[in-house]
Scaffold this active site. Structure first.
Site, PDB file in Angstrom:
ATOM      1  N   HIS A   1       0.845  -1.188   0.000  1.00 32.83           N
ATOM      2  CA  HIS A   1       0.000   0.000   0.000  1.00 32.83           C
ATOM      3  C   HIS A   1       0.887   1.248   0.000  1.00 32.83           C
ATOM      4  O   HIS A   1       2.031   1.219   0.439  1.00 32.83           O
ATOM      5  CB  HIS A   1      -0.920  -0.010   1.221  1.00 32.83           C
ATOM      6  CG  HIS A   1      -1.888  -1.144   1.205  1.00 32.83           C
ATOM      7  ND1 HIS A   1      -3.043  -1.123   0.467  1.00 32.83           N
ATOM      8  CD2 HIS A   1      -1.866  -2.354   1.825  1.00 32.83           C
ATOM      9  CE1 HIS A   1      -3.695  -2.262   0.634  1.00 32.83           C
ATOM     10  NE2 HIS A   1      -2.996  -3.026   1.449  1.00 32.83           N
TER      11      HIS A   1
ATOM     12  N   GLY B   1       5.601 -24.575   8.689  1.00 27.73           N
ATOM     13  CA  GLY B   1       4.287 -24.042   9.003  1.00 27.73           C
ATOM     14  C   GLY B   1       4.322 -22.568   9.374  1.00 27.73           C
ATOM     15  O   GLY B   1       5.280 -22.074   9.958  1.00 27.73           O
TER      16      GLY B   1
ATOM     17  N   ARG C   1      13.078 -10.331   2.813  1.00 24.12           N
ATOM     18  CA  ARG C   1      14.129 -10.063   1.820  1.00 24.12           C
ATOM     19  C   ARG C   1      14.502 -11.374   1.148  1.00 24.12           C
ATOM     20  O   ARG C   1      14.156 -12.462   1.623  1.00 24.12           O
ATOM     21  CB  ARG C   1      15.356  -9.453   2.504  1.00 24.12           C
ATOM     22  CG  ARG C   1      16.033 -10.376   3.516  1.00 24.12           C
ATOM     23  CD  ARG C   1      17.102  -9.654   4.296  1.00 24.12           C
ATOM     24  NE  ARG C   1      16.500  -8.691   5.224  1.00 24.12           N
ATOM     25  CZ  ARG C   1      17.189  -7.901   6.034  1.00 24.12           C
ATOM     26  NH1 ARG C   1      18.507  -7.927   6.005  1.00 24.12           N
ATOM     27  NH2 ARG C   1      16.580  -7.077   6.850  1.00 24.12           N
TER      28      ARG C   1
END
Length: 203
Positions: A131, A158, A182
């Protein structure tokens, strides 16, 4: 092949009418909240995910058919466990023989490529939208998707979270609960938040 061609034609037709979908397909800035086409595509994808969950145990062949319809670029031999949450199946590529455990989530329209022979643990999430940082543009709903690439023979433990723009190299292992912010090179064990390589994998 006809279904894939038909889906591509429909996507192209929607893109002609919707600037935000065109921008998504070219990895540009777009506004989901004001885009009828993007909202229609995600509603349809979520409905298919829900249907897969409903029929998986009673009619596994139908569940697999629906999955292939949802993700046209899924290759042969993929095994999965519902529930699934996938926003845009046409923006997802999955290599052959990959296993996807329950609660797999792919959010946003960035292109997500998962290699062959991967092991995706339960509750793994891949996020592709960024965003806008600027407060006004964020209020206006601007976001930009970034691609995520996972190499061949990668094991995600998981509850791994992968953030926009990340690449994970072939044969690497990502420890359970890690947040990958990253790139991770090939052939390593990486863990943590933020996720970092801790050792090479012995050949």
């Amino acid at each position: 092949m006809g279904d894939v061609t038909g889906r591509a034609a429909r996507l192209a037709a929607l893109a002609e009418q919707d600037e935000d979908l065109r921008s998504l397909l070219s990895d540009g800035w777009m506004r989901y909240r004001t885009s009828p086409a993007l909202q229609e595509l995600t509603r349809e994808a979520h409905a298919t995910c829900a249907r897969i969950g409903e029929v998986y145990h009673s009619d596994p062949d139908e569940a697999r058919r629906l999955f292939r319809e949802l993700v046209p670029a899924a290759q042969d031999g993929i095994d999965f466990r519902p529930p699934l949450t996938i926003d845009y199946g046409d923006r997802l590529v999955i290599g052959a023989r990959t296993f996807i455990n329950a609660d797999f989530m792919v959010i946003g329209g960035g292109l997500v490529t998962i290699g062959a022979d991967c092991l995706i643990g339960p509750r793994c999430s891949i996020y592709t939208p960024n965003h806008a940082e600027d407060a006004v543009r964020r209020l206006e709903g601007w976001e930009r998707p970034e691609p995520v690439t996972i190499g061949n023979n990668v094991w995600l433990g998981g509850s791994v979270t992968i953030t926009p723009g990340v690449t994970i190299g072939d044969n690497s292992i990502i420890g359970a609960g890690s947040v990958v912010t990253r790139d991770i090179p090939a052939g390593v064990v990486a863990v943590g938040n933020p996720c970092r390589p801790v050792r090479d994998i012995a050949g």
